[in-house]
Enzyme design. Structure first.
Site, PDB file in Angstrom:
ATOM      1  N   GLY A  89       0.785  -1.236   0.000  1.00 56.50           N
ATOM      2  CA  GLY A  89       0.000   0.000   0.000  1.00 56.50           C
ATOM      3  C   GLY A  89       0.811   1.277   0.000  1.00 56.50           C
ATOM      4  N   GLU A 143       3.830   4.176   6.031  1.00 56.19           N
ATOM      5  CA  GLU A 143       2.558   3.451   5.895  1.00 56.19           C
ATOM      6  C   GLU A 143       1.620   4.219   4.972  1.00 56.19           C
ATOM      7  OE1 GLU A 143       0.781   1.078   5.780  1.00 56.19           O
ATOM      8  OE2 GLU A 143       0.180   0.150   7.643  1.00 56.19           O
ATOM      9  N   ASP A 144       0.682   3.518   4.352  1.00 55.29           N
ATOM     10  CA  ASP A 144      -0.297   4.214   3.519  1.00 55.29           C
ATOM     11  C   ASP A 144      -1.399   4.832   4.379  1.00 55.29           C
ATOM     12  OD1 ASP A 144      -1.341   1.724   4.241  1.00 55.29           O
ATOM     13  OD2 ASP A 144      -2.023   1.191   2.232  1.00 55.29           O
ATOM     14  N   ASP A 147      -6.003   2.966  10.106  1.00 59.93           N
ATOM     15  CA  ASP A 147      -7.463   2.815  10.112  1.00 59.93           C
ATOM     16  C   ASP A 147      -7.899   2.423  11.529  1.00 59.93           C
ATOM     17  OD1 ASP A 147     -10.088   1.630   9.708  1.00 59.93           O
ATOM     18  OD2 ASP A 147      -9.688   1.537   7.589  1.00 59.93           O
ATOM     19  N   LYS A 175      -7.578   7.486   9.105  1.00 55.40           N
ATOM     20  CA  LYS A 175      -9.039   7.495   9.290  1.00 55.40           C
ATOM     21  C   LYS A 175      -9.291   7.491  10.787  1.00 55.40           C
ATOM     22  CE  LYS A 175     -10.405   4.374   5.738  1.00 55.40           C
ATOM     23  NZ  LYS A 175     -11.129   3.122   5.450  1.00 55.40           N
ATOM     24  N   PHE A 199     -13.940   4.079   2.434  1.00 53.66           N
ATOM     25  CA  PHE A 199     -12.904   3.176   1.921  1.00 53.66           C
ATOM     26  C   PHE A 199     -12.255   3.815   0.705  1.00 53.66           C
ATOM     27  CE2 PHE A 199     -10.809  -0.434   0.004  1.00 53.66           C
ATOM     28  CZ  PHE A 199     -10.251  -1.032   1.133  1.00 53.66           C
ATOM     29  N   VAL A 200     -10.942   3.992   0.812  1.00 55.73           N
ATOM     30  CA  VAL A 200     -10.235   4.708  -0.247  1.00 55.73           C
ATOM     31  C   VAL A 200      -9.351   3.793  -1.079  1.00 55.73           C
ATOM     32  CG1 VAL A 200     -10.291   7.045   0.697  1.00 55.73           C
ATOM     33  CG2 VAL A 200      -8.582   5.434   1.542  1.00 55.73           C
ATOM     34  N   ASP A 206      -5.338  -0.295  -2.389  1.00 56.02           N
ATOM     35  CA  ASP A 206      -5.993  -1.257  -3.280  1.00 56.02           C
ATOM     36  C   ASP A 206      -7.371  -1.664  -2.790  1.00 56.02           C
ATOM     37  OD1 ASP A 206      -5.006  -2.823  -1.000  1.00 56.02           O
ATOM     38  OD2 ASP A 206      -5.684  -4.543  -2.162  1.00 56.02           O
ATOM     39  N   ARG A 212      -4.050   0.303  -7.381  1.00 56.08           N
ATOM     40  CA  ARG A 212      -2.872   0.935  -6.757  1.00 56.08           C
ATOM     41  C   ARG A 212      -2.231   1.971  -7.668  1.00 56.08           C
ATOM     42  NH1 ARG A 212      -1.880  -2.056  -2.131  1.00 56.08           N
ATOM     43  NH2 ARG A 212      -2.129  -4.317  -2.246  1.00 56.08           N
TER      44      ARG A 212
HETATM   45  P1  XMP Z   1      -5.666  -0.926  10.326  1.00 64.88           P
HETATM   46  O1  XMP Z   1      -7.154  -1.134  10.481  1.00 64.88           O
HETATM   47  O2  XMP Z   1      -4.889  -2.092  10.817  1.00 64.88           O
HETATM   48  O3  XMP Z   1      -5.476  -0.832   8.777  1.00 64.88           O
HETATM   49  O4  XMP Z   1      -5.219   0.378  10.911  1.00 64.88           O
HETATM   50  C1  XMP Z   1      -4.307  -0.507   8.189  1.00 64.88           C
HETATM   51  C2  XMP Z   1      -4.126  -1.263   6.893  1.00 64.88           C
HETATM   52  O5  XMP Z   1      -5.377  -1.619   6.303  1.00 64.88           O
HETATM   53  C3  XMP Z   1      -5.460  -1.264   4.963  1.00 64.88           C
HETATM   54  N1  XMP Z   1      -6.563  -0.291   4.809  1.00 64.88           N
HETATM   55  C4  XMP Z   1      -7.038   0.185   3.672  1.00 64.88           C
HETATM   56  N2  XMP Z   1      -6.685  -0.091   2.410  1.00 64.88           N
HETATM   57  N3  XMP Z   1      -8.312   1.431   1.633  1.00 64.88           N
HETATM   58  C5  XMP Z   1      -7.327   0.546   1.394  1.00 64.88           C
HETATM   59  O6  XMP Z   1      -7.004   0.306   0.242  1.00 64.88           O
HETATM   60  C6  XMP Z   1      -8.747   1.760   2.876  1.00 64.88           C
HETATM   61  O7  XMP Z   1      -9.651   2.583   3.034  1.00 64.88           O
HETATM   62  C7  XMP Z   1      -8.065   1.085   3.954  1.00 64.88           C
HETATM   63  N4  XMP Z   1      -8.220   1.144   5.277  1.00 64.88           N
HETATM   64  C8  XMP Z   1      -7.276   0.291   5.773  1.00 64.88           C
HETATM   65  C9  XMP Z   1      -4.109  -0.703   4.616  1.00 64.88           C
HETATM   66  O8  XMP Z   1      -3.386  -1.687   3.920  1.00 64.88           O
HETATM   67  C10 XMP Z   1      -3.412  -0.395   5.915  1.00 64.88           C
HETATM   68  O9  XMP Z   1      -2.046  -0.721   5.889  1.00 64.88           O
HETATM   69 MG    MG Z   2      -4.579  -3.148   1.357  1.00 63.14          MG
END
Ligand code: XMP
Ligand code: MG
Length: 222
Positions: A89, A143-144, A147, A175, A199-200, A206, A212
């Site tokens: 990501g 990190e991307d 969440d 988020k 959800f982005v 992805d 991506r």
């Molecule tokens: P957590 O919930 O562990 O999530 O903080 C982090 C990882 O979850 C993926 N993620 C997303 N990927 N769109 C995405 O494409 C989203 O809106 C999204 N929200 C969470 C992401 O890989 C991140 O590292």
């Molecule tokens: Mg992902």
């Protein structure tokens, strides 16, 4: 010392305002005509959340702060910096970010899994670990998106077992409204954009492996 007061930086908060741009705006980013946009993208995009220009501004702000913090550290003769990209990501964000950094660093990567579709499974697994020892080095983890917070928490704990001299984290997106209570304390040290609970996809993010390569951040159609 890097970010000695452990201050956290957030460069833009869009938490309360979802300003989705129309699809025509999104198309402009592609340097092409309607026809070059894959039908898959067209079908799945509800609108654009962050344009290439906005991403560029966020990147410039975070890079400038990192340059200030790490330059200062380097002058004091500090440990080498290793920029660790969280695959897959963060690869687009990380490759743009590293080209704006003015201090020396090596690169590495790590891959962790937890998500299936749009939901976190809540169990985390290192799929591909950092390739070189980071003991005594300054790790800058890229990190991307943060969440629920589980992934960043897991990664930070995992990397700390390798005894780095320091660990700092950078995230393109946060988020914040989705944070699970047990991860309330979790956020990146440097965050480009706080975004609403949508959800982005795109700019490295992805949905089931696709999207991506889109140069902007869009909201997925539900
Ligand atoms: P957590 O919930 O562990 O999530 O903080 C982090 C990882 O979850 C993926 N993620 C997303 N990927 N769109 C995405 O494409 C989203 O809106 C999204 N929200 C969470 C992401 O890989 C991140 O590292
Ligand atoms: Mg992902």
């Amino acid at each position: 010392m890097v970010n000695a007061d452990h201050k956290k930086y957030v460069f833009s908060s869009m938490r309360d305002q979802v300003q989705l741009r129309g699809f025509d705006d999104a198309l402009r980013g592609f340097d092409g005509t309607d026809a070059v946009l894959p039908a898959l993208y067209r079908k799945n995009i509800a609108g654009m959340l962050l344009s290439q220009d906005q991403i560029g501004q966020g990147l410039a702000a975070v890079a400038a702060q990192l340059n200030r913090d790490y330059e200062r550290y380097e002058i004091q003769g500090a440990a080498p910096v290793v920029l660790v990209t969280v695959l897959h990501g963060a690869m687009v964000f990380s490759s743009d970010l590293m080209r704006q950094l003015c201090f020396p660093f090596k690169t590495d990567s790590i891959a962790v899994s937890s998500y299936e579709g749009t939901e976190s499974t809540g169990t985390y697994q290192v799929k591909k670990d950092i390739s070189h020892p980071v003991a005594g080095k300054q790790v800058l983890l890229v990190e991307d998106i943060v969440d629920t917070g589980g992934t960043l928490d897991f990664l930070a704990q995992h990397i700390k077992t390798k005894n780095p001299a320091s660990l700092q984290t950078v995230a393109l997106l946060d988020k914040a409204d989705r944070r699970k209570p047990q991860f309330a304390h979790v956020s990146a040290d440097y965050t480009c954009f706080v975004i609403p609970d949508v959800f982005v996809i795109g700019y490295g993010l992805d949905y089931e492996g696709y999207f991506r390569g889109m140069p902007f951040v869009a909201v997925k159609k539900t």
